[in-house]
Design an enzyme around this catalytic site. Structure first.
Site, PDB file in Angstrom:
ATOM      1  N   HIS A 248       0.809  -1.212   0.000  1.00 48.36           N
ATOM      2  CA  HIS A 248       0.000   0.000   0.000  1.00 48.36           C
ATOM      3  C   HIS A 248       0.845   1.266   0.000  1.00 48.36           C
ATOM      4  O   HIS A 248       0.407   2.309   0.473  1.00 48.36           O
ATOM      5  CB  HIS A 248      -0.943   0.001   1.216  1.00 48.36           C
ATOM      6  CG  HIS A 248      -1.854  -1.183   1.282  1.00 48.36           C
ATOM      7  ND1 HIS A 248      -2.336  -1.689   2.451  1.00 48.36           N
ATOM      8  CD2 HIS A 248      -2.350  -1.967   0.290  1.00 48.36           C
ATOM      9  CE1 HIS A 248      -3.104  -2.741   2.193  1.00 48.36           C
ATOM     10  NE2 HIS A 248      -3.121  -2.922   0.896  1.00 48.36           N
ATOM     11  N   GLU A 278      -3.589  -6.245  -9.556  1.00 46.73           N
ATOM     12  CA  GLU A 278      -2.228  -6.018  -9.070  1.00 46.73           C
ATOM     13  C   GLU A 278      -1.291  -6.965  -9.798  1.00 46.73           C
ATOM     14  O   GLU A 278      -1.557  -8.160  -9.893  1.00 46.73           O
ATOM     15  CB  GLU A 278      -2.172  -6.229  -7.546  1.00 46.73           C
ATOM     16  CG  GLU A 278      -3.121  -5.288  -6.802  1.00 46.73           C
ATOM     17  CD  GLU A 278      -3.339  -5.663  -5.345  1.00 46.73           C
ATOM     18  OE1 GLU A 278      -2.588  -6.536  -4.839  1.00 46.73           O
ATOM     19  OE2 GLU A 278      -4.250  -5.106  -4.722  1.00 46.73           O
ATOM     20  N   GLU A 374      -3.711 -13.343  -3.883  1.00 45.30           N
ATOM     21  CA  GLU A 374      -2.694 -12.314  -4.063  1.00 45.30           C
ATOM     22  C   GLU A 374      -1.453 -12.584  -3.206  1.00 45.30           C
ATOM     23  O   GLU A 374      -1.189 -11.875  -2.244  1.00 45.30           O
ATOM     24  CB  GLU A 374      -3.265 -10.925  -3.765  1.00 45.30           C
ATOM     25  CG  GLU A 374      -4.017 -10.780  -2.458  1.00 45.30           C
ATOM     26  CD  GLU A 374      -4.439  -9.343  -2.201  1.00 45.30           C
ATOM     27  OE1 GLU A 374      -3.641  -8.418  -2.408  1.00 45.30           O
ATOM     28  OE2 GLU A 374      -5.605  -9.162  -1.792  1.00 45.30           O
TER      29      GLU A 374
END
Length: 419
Positions: A248, A278, A374
């Site tokens: 982040h 992503e 992820e």
């Protein structure tokens, strides 16, 4: 319709404390009346079972999920009040009629001239019972500060406050067909952002320029795809080199260099619903060690995609993927869990913590859930192959199978840009 303004005035000063401000027409929603009524019915069933007289939702995700309205906090309080016979949002007068237009239900606004006008609006909605206050009022314990709780207790003396946050979270974890349709469209638009991002990457370009191109492409695609949509909070995190070490990390003005590891993160926001794309990329070329680590992370990603199935346990998925990293002596570089639920979610609100692919979450995946895969490892600066590696797909759990709604390619064969 035109404007409709009703006011409750303070008898001592004559000034309005609350207002009913119906200005214009109800706004377009991607969700049908039946869908929004279904959500309220599920909550009301829980209220009846738990003998809860009224629910005061105060979080972004709570208010949005049950009413369709996403508020702008800006130091003011908001709420969605659910009762057996009505649903009403509480908003600040500064927002005009927009909260009413977005709410599937009614709205009451409070004025700024006295600090307790917000609580006056709540009292207007939740009349006391014969014991001097509502017997049981549901609030989101994970969103209510000690100060706010004290003010609620003062506003509703004698009331018992019970937690509604966890039950509401479980209500949100199973997505309706209409929600899945919107999330699928969001994933498509995230792919649009990814394409714009990849097309903008070259040595000498600032991270911010790549991010702006990606965000602009997604905003335009959302505007084209939905009538009268509120265009708010769509964003891109594009990171390079050491900036890839956190999932982040914010965008900077660092200029991309040849050989840099890159992290693409595209986040379209549509009616309060967040989706994500992503990917790991490289500018022009990658070292042998970078390629080795990247391929290992893709191996974990691919196995994770296979493991996400109805009936699978979140903790079991995490445990098996841990074994792959451990085999390559990389488990110590894993950054976080392997995935999470999607829905009413953003980088500053929402989390369905009961559906995260972590060692300490034993939830069984069920039809209607939407989760990401992820995996990420972060190799510290100074070591060969330094940087953060992360791939991310979104999967919809069906009755007997899973649908991957992410289309953007991953891996070294696709994402060495300009090489």
């Amino acid at each position: 319709m035109g404007a409709s303004l009703q006011e409750q005035r303070d008898p001592a000063t004559g000034r309005a404390r609350t207002q009913i401000f119906h200005n214009g027409e109800k706004a377009h929603s991607p969700f049908s009346d039946a869908e929004m009524s279904r959500r309220a019915t599920v909550m009301r069933d829980h209220m009846a079972e738990g003998r809860i007289d009224a629910v005061i939702l105060t979080s972004y995700h709570g208010v949005n999920y049950f009413s369709g309205f996403t508020y702008c906090h800006f130091g003011r309080r908001y709420a969605c009040v659910i009762q057996p016979d009505r649903l009403t949002t509480v908003s600040a007068g500064i927002d005009g009629g927009q909260p009413w237009r977005m709410t599937h239900g009614d709205n009451i606004a409070y004025t700024d001239w006295r600090r307790d006008n917000y609580f006056c609006a709540l009292q207007d909605l939740i009349a006391p019972n014969g014991h001097g206050g509502q017997r049981r009022i549901g609030v989101e314990f994970d969103h209510v500060s000690l100060d706010f709780l004290k003010l609620l207790e003062d506003a509703f003396p004698g009331a018992e406050f019970v937690d509604i946050a966890e039950p509401a979270m479980w209500m949100r974890t199973i997505k309706s067909h209409e929600e899945i349709t919107l999330i699928t469209e969001g994933a498509r638009i995230a792919d649009v952002g990814g394409t714009a991002c990849a097309q903008s990457i070259r040595a000498g370009v600032g991270e911010h320029e790549v991010a702006l191109a990606s965000t602009g492409a997604m905003v335009r695609e959302i505007a084209k795809s939905f009538p009268q949509v509120e265009l708010m909070d769509t964003w891109t995190w594009f990171q390079s080199a050491i900036n890839t070490d956190g999932a982040h990390n914010p965008v900077t003005n660092r200029k991309v260099e040849a050989g840099d590891i890159l992290s693409l993160n595209c986040f379209p926001m549509i009616f309060g619903y967040y989706t994500a794309l992503e990917r790991t990329l490289f500018c022009e070329h990658a070292s042998d060690e970078h390629l080795r680590l990247w391929r290992i992370n893709c191996e974990v990603h691919e196995r994770g995609l296979e493991l996400i199935r109805p009936g699978a346990r979140c903790s079991d998925i995490a445990a098996e993927l841990n074994e792959i990293y451990a085999t390559h002596d990389l488990l110590q570089y894993r950054s976080f869990g392997y995935g999470h639920s999607f829905g009413v979610l953003c980088h500053y609100y929402g989390r369905e913590a009961g559906v995260e692919l972590r060692e300490d979450v034993d939830t069984v995946l069920k039809p209607g859930m939407v989760v990401s895969m992820e995996p990420m490892i972060m190799i510290p600066e100074g070591l060969p192959g330094a940087g953060g590696y992360r791939e991310h797909d979104i999967l919809v759990i069906g009755e007997s199978d899973v649908t991957n709604i992410t289309g953007f390619p991953y891996g070294p064969q696709h994402n060495i840009i300009g090489g």
